[in-house]
Write an enzyme that holds these catalytic residues in place. Structure first.
Site, short mmCIF file in Angstrom:
data_model
loop_
_atom_site.label_atom_id
_atom_site.label_comp_id
_atom_site.label_asym_id
_atom_site.label_seq_id
_atom_site.Cartn_x
_atom_site.Cartn_y
_atom_site.Cartn_z
NE ARG A 142 -3.83 -2.16 -0.27
CZ ARG A 142 -3.34 -3.44 -0.82
NH1 ARG A 142 -2.12 -3.54 -1.41
NH2 ARG A 142 -4.18 -4.49 -0.82
CB SER A 184 -8.66 0.07 4.32
OG SER A 184 -9.17 -1.22 3.82
CD GLU A 254 -5.09 0.84 2.77
OE1 GLU A 254 -5.78 0.38 1.69
OE2 GLU A 254 -4.65 0.07 3.31
#
Length: 260
Positions: A142, A184, A254
């Site tokens: 990520r 998320s 995130e």
């Protein structure tokens, strides 16, 4: 270049943000260094006082096959990418099904589903008019350390679109809430899951004003109606504090927080 008014309380996926003037970048424009780039605004939490913003125009929304290479503009929505892959029998893009946003956002955060990530199939990225090999860009779970604004990307063509794989990967997201969110909120820490940690400290379903940690999936910060930036930030800080106290784990966002 031209200016467009964008109401982020309607445009962003979490339905939070002010209405501001956004600079639209067209092909051939020099990209300003003093503005924050917004794509589909699907993983953004924008404050009432954001920095100067910019977006890539429709000039960067395209898919083009050139020999054994597929080139995609950074403003191309993921849904369009998947449709193109299916139409032309291209393998490797099945995981983008229902991933919100644009290619540019996927590149910036190395978006994916489980072990499927955009950098796994990427050949190179266009930044500042130059094509940089993907292997030269530091990236991981990520994140990607892009040395500038991505305007396009190239992928080696592999044939064999797999509809069964697309459906299997879609099932992995069946537990995601339908309420407005920015995806998320936190990255999963090594060998654990942010949702499990948030639930373990008693915050699953916890509500503050119009914002809450989802009852469906604890790692999703959802807008239940008229939620504010301040409420969202308070819930984010509360989750980080409680998880740190209980597990000595520092959760990392995130979600991208856009504020001066």
């Amino acid at each position: 270049m031209f200016v467009r008014s964008v109401d982020f309380s309607k445009y962003s996926s979490i339905k939070i943000g002010p209405s501001v003037e956004v600079l639209m970048i067209e092909k051939g424009d020099e990209i300003p260094a003093d503005r924050f780039l917004v794509g589909g605004a699907n993983n953004l939490l924008i404050s009432p006082t954001p920095p100067p913003l910019m977006m890539l125009s429709k000039d960067f929304d395209y898919c083009l096959i050139d020999g054994d290479t597929l080139e995609i503009g950074a403003a191309t929505p993921t849904g369009k990418i998947l449709s193109f892959a299916k139409k032309h029998d291209l393998a490797g893009f099945e995981f983008v099904a229902k991933l919100p946003g644009t290619l540019g956002g996927m590149l910036a955060m190395n978006a994916g589903v489980k072990s499927y990530e955009i950098f796994n199939i990427l050949e190179s990225i266009e930044i500042g008019g130059e094509w940089i090999p993907a292997k030269e860009i530091k990236h991981g779970y990520r994140y990607a350390r892009l040395p500038g604004i991505a305007t396009a990307a190239r992928f080696p063509i592999r044939r064999g679109y797999d509809e069964t794989l697309r459906r299997e990967l879609l099932k992995l997201r069946d537990n995601q809430p339908k309420d407005p969110s920015a995806g998320s909120a936190f990255k999963n820490p090594p060998s654990d899951h942010a949702g499990r940690l948030i639930e373990a400290v008693g915050l699953k379903g916890y509500r503050l004003g119009g914002m809450a940690w989802s009852e469906v999936h604890a790692n999703f910060l959802v807008n239940l109606g008229n939620g504010t930036y301040e409420e969202a930030m308070e819930l984010i800080e509360l989750a980080k504090e409680k998880v740190r106290e209980s597990f000595t784990i520092d959760l990392q966002e995130e979600i991208k927080i856009v504020s001066k």
